[in-house]
Motif scaffolding. Structure first.
Motif, short mmCIF file in Angstrom:
data_model
loop_
_atom_site.label_atom_id
_atom_site.label_comp_id
_atom_site.label_asym_id
_atom_site.label_seq_id
_atom_site.Cartn_x
_atom_site.Cartn_y
_atom_site.Cartn_z
N VAL A 168 -13.21 7.63 3.38
CA VAL A 168 -14.22 7.91 2.36
C VAL A 168 -15.58 8.11 3.01
CG1 VAL A 168 -15.39 7.01 0.30
CG2 VAL A 168 -12.98 6.48 0.70
N LYS A 169 -16.29 9.16 2.57
CA LYS A 169 -17.68 9.41 2.99
C LYS A 169 -18.54 9.49 1.74
CE LYS A 169 -16.81 12.22 7.06
NZ LYS A 169 -17.03 13.53 7.68
N THR B 249 -12.83 3.19 5.45
CA THR B 249 -11.42 3.45 5.20
C THR B 249 -10.89 2.46 4.17
OG1 THR B 249 -10.72 2.04 7.02
CG2 THR B 249 -11.00 4.39 7.50
N GLY B 250 -9.79 2.83 3.55
CA GLY B 250 -9.15 1.99 2.56
C GLY B 250 -7.76 2.50 2.28
N VAL C 275 -8.14 9.14 -8.52
CA VAL C 275 -7.53 8.21 -7.56
C VAL C 275 -8.09 6.82 -7.84
CG1 VAL C 275 -7.39 7.59 -5.11
CG2 VAL C 275 -7.33 9.97 -5.77
N TYR C 276 -7.23 5.82 -7.70
CA TYR C 276 -7.69 4.43 -7.70
C TYR C 276 -7.48 3.95 -6.28
CZ TYR C 276 -8.59 -0.33 -9.14
OH TYR C 276 -9.14 -1.59 -9.27
N MET C 277 -8.55 3.48 -5.65
CA MET C 277 -8.47 3.07 -4.25
C MET C 277 -9.01 1.66 -4.07
SD MET C 277 -11.56 5.42 -2.65
CE MET C 277 -11.12 6.93 -3.45
N ARG C 278 -8.60 1.05 -2.99
CA ARG C 278 -9.08 -0.28 -2.62
C ARG C 278 -9.89 -0.15 -1.34
NH1 ARG C 278 -3.37 -1.58 -3.90
NH2 ARG C 278 -3.40 -2.57 -5.94
N LEU C 279 -11.12 -0.66 -1.38
CA LEU C 279 -12.04 -0.57 -0.25
C LEU C 279 -12.66 -1.93 0.02
CD1 LEU C 279 -13.93 2.62 -1.44
CD2 LEU C 279 -12.12 2.54 0.27
N GLN D 239 -12.85 -4.13 -3.16
CA GLN D 239 -13.29 -3.46 -4.38
C GLN D 239 -12.20 -2.49 -4.83
OE1 GLN D 239 -16.59 -4.02 -5.57
NE2 GLN D 239 -16.66 -5.52 -3.94
N GLY D 240 -11.85 -2.54 -6.10
CA GLY D 240 -10.99 -1.52 -6.69
C GLY D 240 -11.89 -0.44 -7.25
#
Length: 107
Positions: free
Chosen positions: A22-23, A33-34, A44-48, A92-93
């Motif tokens: 991610v930028k 990154t995640g 998209v649902y991502m975890r970071l 974080q979601g």
């Protein structure tokens, strides 16, 4: 008694745990990154492990595996905006709406 709410999503989601890079478009020097939790053609649902702010514009790259593409793995660069952030400990979601995407080669 609680009633189940109707599904509001119009696109099919795929439960995929993919590595993601991610930028922030405001500051392209900041990259993290995640992993994704689920992916659709619109979001998209991502975890970071970093906090994002709803409304932020971001760019991210993920590789869709052959099981999804029914061919070879494909790298996709997406541009979108943060819709929602859910804190869970240090993680974080993050729900992101995809505004546009491009298929890219190896970098």
């Amino acid at each position: 008694m609680a009633h189940a709410q109707p599904e509001k999503r119009s696109m099919r989601r795929f439960a995929l745990e993919l590595p993601i890079s991610v930028k922030f478009l405001n500051d392209g020097k900041f990259e993290l990154t995640g992993r994704t939790r689920d992916v659709s053609s619109r979001g998209v649902y991502m975890r970071l492990n970093a906090a994002l702010t709803p409304g932020s514009s971001i760019e991210f790259v993920m590789t869709l595996p052959p099981e999804v593409t029914l061919g070879s793995a494909i790298r996709v660069r997406c541009y979108g905006r943060v819709l929602r952030v859910e804190k869970n400990g240090n993680e974080q979601g993050v729900a992101v709406a995809i505004d546009k995407y491009d298929f890219v080669g190896e970098e």
